[in-house]
Write an enzyme that holds these catalytic residues in place. Structure first.
Site, PDB file in Angstrom:
ATOM      1  N   GLU A 152       0.759  -1.140   0.030  1.00  0.00           N
ATOM      2  CA  GLU A 152      -0.065  -0.122  -0.022  1.00  0.00           C
ATOM      3  C   GLU A 152       0.969   1.286   0.141  1.00  0.00           C
ATOM      4  O   GLU A 152       0.433   2.343  -0.657  1.00  0.00           O
ATOM      5  CB  GLU A 152      -0.832   0.026   1.229  1.00  0.00           C
ATOM      6  CG  GLU A 152      -2.161  -1.201   1.120  1.00  0.00           C
ATOM      7  CD  GLU A 152      -1.754  -2.379   1.644  1.00  0.00           C
ATOM      8  OE1 GLU A 152      -2.784  -3.194   1.411  1.00  0.00           O
ATOM      9  OE2 GLU A 152      -0.448  -2.698   1.840  1.00  0.00           O
ATOM     10  N   HIS A 156     -11.278  -5.805   8.906  1.00  0.00           N
ATOM     11  CA  HIS A 156     -11.921  -5.377   7.758  1.00  0.00           C
ATOM     12  C   HIS A 156     -13.399  -4.700   8.182  1.00  0.00           C
ATOM     13  O   HIS A 156     -14.080  -4.483   7.004  1.00  0.00           O
ATOM     14  CB  HIS A 156     -12.168  -6.801   7.075  1.00  0.00           C
ATOM     15  CG  HIS A 156     -11.150  -7.547   6.662  1.00  0.00           C
ATOM     16  ND1 HIS A 156     -10.531  -8.369   7.343  1.00  0.00           N
ATOM     17  CD2 HIS A 156     -10.869  -7.749   5.263  1.00  0.00           C
ATOM     18  CE1 HIS A 156      -9.490  -8.823   6.822  1.00  0.00           C
ATOM     19  NE2 HIS A 156      -9.610  -8.641   5.513  1.00  0.00           N
ATOM     20  N   PHE A 173      -6.804  -1.462   5.405  1.00  0.00           N
ATOM     21  CA  PHE A 173      -5.359  -1.745   5.313  1.00  0.00           C
ATOM     22  C   PHE A 173      -4.549  -0.279   4.938  1.00  0.00           C
ATOM     23  O   PHE A 173      -3.182  -0.349   4.586  1.00  0.00           O
ATOM     24  CB  PHE A 173      -5.524  -2.429   3.799  1.00  0.00           C
ATOM     25  CG  PHE A 173      -5.809  -3.985   4.188  1.00  0.00           C
ATOM     26  CD1 PHE A 173      -6.105  -4.554   5.397  1.00  0.00           C
ATOM     27  CD2 PHE A 173      -6.483  -4.573   2.875  1.00  0.00           C
ATOM     28  CE1 PHE A 173      -6.661  -5.764   5.489  1.00  0.00           C
ATOM     29  CE2 PHE A 173      -6.892  -5.742   3.008  1.00  0.00           C
ATOM     30  CZ  PHE A 173      -7.075  -6.492   4.367  1.00  0.00           C
TER      31      PHE A 173
END
Length: 666
Positions: free
Chosen positions: A405, A472, A431
């Site tokens: 990322e 998540h 993330f």
């Protein structure tokens, strides 16, 4: 400077002309004489800090002269020779170091923490790693534009331990980007010697693991540096690919002057002083009768005169007068919002479809827009938002990325520097922590620091309600509303999502675009079929009433609507904020002044969330209008649990109705 009668560095003139050799010498001499003057000024208190590159001039000068002026270089704080070889006027450099307005950062940053599009230089930030991924982005733009240009980026041996280094090398290798990664191995990371920093024999060996050609060059040999880099650059222009070069050199002064060099063994220091790149090359040129005492004296006099005159003019500049308006206006690049009106033709879309359609239409509108993210190409993304995009736009513009990322956010920044646009998809907003540094320290601060736009949208699928657990399910918008320089968008409906996404992509500033996963396929709405935009900073008044103002966004909007539908007797203004930065302060204040009561609902946990800031604002600016304390409703102060019954208990949804009635009964 002391004169070495015979060079201990072996030079091979090759086919270089005397003119080029003299230019190499002059370009090394110039930063050395500037540095010697800066050390005097530092002791006099006329500059605040100095990171010395004395003894490393051959690398900066050799690399810069080997590249074309149009090719970007991303140097570090010991690469003064890059700036001087690119012929930046000394007056501007001195103003930069003294915090004057004619510098490159208007006094907002120091030393070499700046860039300049005029000279195709992109300076470092103190978090050393991000510039490596930025170089990838610039190189990607060159590749996509078929420019046949090279990008060179510097790091030190200490920086090669950072994750950004490894991510950037991997991305460059996978995408075969025309980048030269330059490692200045100068022996110490502040006071930590190389044997405590890595366990391989040579840092160049690290390139092999990424399938990258690697070379070791004597960083004190200007001819070797210039000739080999020039040859490699010519090769890369014809056959784009990354190359890693480890320059062996030494840092002969402290990390910065205040730290000193007491930790360096004296014999080691003497060994490298004898390898001085300028004195050795000077002796070589004298021995070959290429340089004479007259020419040498002329060079020194000319450079010193330029230094003295430039310093005098810099001193004569008035000090910066603080102006709050100027400071605030420079956080973002000015953006002239252009309203594209929606058509009357509509079709019912889910939130996920509206985002996909908005993204697709923006790709059609902007030929220079590149989308990057994990699994977004043939697979279409984990939420299928980019499904079919590869077939229409090709893999150059719809790019699967490795799981890195940080490097991909940085590559987006590099695309922006090179005049393109980028949309980066975080597979899940959780993330983003792996790309947090370049967002909050590079993208957010670039325009404020040196007027460089960060034309990057980071898409953030977020939120609970889908039993996805702690990693998540977060709704982490407050991490970014706190950071000046970022814009934060959080739509609750398909119509808003499509129009606001188009605006986000048009906006040259960095935008965090939050998309609630639980709303993706549960919320439907008639949405115009063609391209349209919606302005930032305009809340939507979904319901009007007299008794209370409900302020919310994202999933909270739908929780509030459900509550009002179940309690038809409650007369409320319901404000959907839609964008959190900029915030529609006027709409909030006007509504609360009308109703006298305010309740703020957020999915995020309470402490440090945006509800706290809005509550404080209302207490400060609407206190005399309030008939009750401002009420905040938020989720539990825990990570988000997995089991549905625990997740339901966690969420603010179950607490909102009772809190609203309690406020109304106050």
């Amino acid at each position: 400077m002391p004169t070495i009668t015979k060079s201990i560095i072996e030079y091979d003139k090759r086919n270089l002309s005397d003119k080029v050799l003299l230019k190499l010498y002059y370009n090394m001499l110039r930063p050395r004489l500037i540095e010697e003057k800066m050390l005097i000024l530092l002791r006099q208190g006329k500059i605040s800090k100095w990171f010395s590159g004395i003894g490393q001039e051959a690398i900066s000068v050799g690399v810069t002269m080997a590249l074309k002026p149009s090719e970007y270089i991303l140097p570090m704080h010991r690469n003064l020779g890059v700036f001087t070889t690119r012929e930046i006027p000394l007056h501007r450099l001195f103003c930069q170091w003294q915090g004057k307005s004619s510098g490159f950062t208007k006094g907002r940053d120091r030393s070499f923490h700046f860039g300049t599009q005029e000279y195709n230089i992109v300076g470092m930030i103190s978090h050393l790693g991000p510039q490596l991924g930025v170089a990838d982005g610039i190189a990607l733009a060159n590749l996509l534009k078929n420019k046949e240009e090279v990008t060179a980026v510097f790091t030190g041996e200490g920086g090669t331990s950072e994750g950004d280094f490894h991510e950037a090398l991997n991305v460059a290798s996978v995408w075969q980007l025309p980048v030269i990664f330059c490692i200045e191995n100068n022996g110490y990371g502040l006071s930590t010697p190389t044997n405590e920093q890595y366990f391989c024999k040579h840092l160049a060996d690290r390139g092999k693991g990424y399938g990258i050609e690697s070379f070791i060059i004597d960083g004190n040999n200007i001819i070797e540096t210039y000739s080999k880099v020039k040859k490699l650059a010519e090769s890369i222009r014809k056959r784009p690919r990354p190359i890693l070069i480890e320059f062996k050199t030494f840092r002969r002064r402290g990390h910065e002057e205040a730290s000193g060099t007491k930790y360096v063994p004296q014999e080691l220091m003497e060994e490298w002083e004898a390898k001085d790149p300028i004195e050795n090359f000077r002796s070589y040129l004298f021995s070959k009768k290429i340089l004479s005492a007259e020419i040498d004296d002329k060079y020194v006099a000319e450079i010193k005169a330029d230094i003295d005159a430039s310093l005098e003019s810099a001193y004569a500049e008035s000090e910066i007068i603080p102006d709050e308006t100027n400071e605030l206006n420079d956080i973002y690049k000015s953006f002239d919002y252009k309203h594209h009106k929606s058509s009357e033709e509509v079709k019912e879309l889910r939130l996920v479809d509206a985002i996909s359609e908005g993204l697709k239409q923006s790709m059609e509108k902007h030929d220079d827009l590149v989308i990057m993210g994990q699994d977004i190409a043939e697979y279409g993304g984990v939420f299928k938002i980019t499904e079919g995009f590869v077939e229409q736009f090709g893999k150059d513009r719809v790019r699967n990325t490795p799981i890195c990322e940080s490097a991909i956010v940085e590559a987006g920044m590099g695309l922006s520097i090179a005049g393109m646009k980028a949309v980066v998809e975080m597979q899940f907003s959780d993330f983003v922590t792996s790309g947090f540094n370049p967002i909050v320290n590079y993208l957010a601060k670039s325009h404020y620091r040196w007027e460089q736009q960060a034309d990057v949208v980071v898409r953030m699928p977020c939120g609970a309600g889908v039993a996805a657990g702690p990693f998540h399910s977060q709704t982490n918008e407050a991490w970014f509303t706190k950071t000046p320089g970022l814009k934060v968008v959080y739509p609750a409906f398909p119509y808003d999502a499509k129009g606001l996404l188009a605006t986000a992509i048009n906006d040259p500033n960095p935008v965090l675009f939050f998309e609630h996963k639980a709303l993706y396929r549960s919320i439907r709405q008639d949405v115009p079929t063609d391209y349209y935009t919606l302005p930032f900073g305009k809340a939507a008044l979904l319901k009007e009433g007299e008794a209370v103002t409900i302020i919310t966004y994202g999933s909270g909007v739908h929780w509030a609507l459900e509550t009002l539908e179940n309690n038809s007797n409650i007369s409320a203004d319901l404000l959907d904020l839609r964008t959190l930065q900029p915030l529609d302060k006027e709409a909030i204040l006007n509504s609360v002044k009308k109703t006298g009561k305010a309740i703020i609902l957020q999915e995020d946990s309470m402490f440090g969330g945006i509800a706290s800031d809005i509550s404080a604002m209302l207490m400060e600016e609407c206190f005399e209008y309030l008939d009750a304390p401002v009420k905040r409703v938020a989720s539990m102060e825990t990570p988000i649990p997995f089991a549905p019954q625990l997740e339901q208990q966690y969420l603010a949804k179950g607490k909102f109705e009772s809190a609203l009635k309690e406020l109304l009964n106050y």
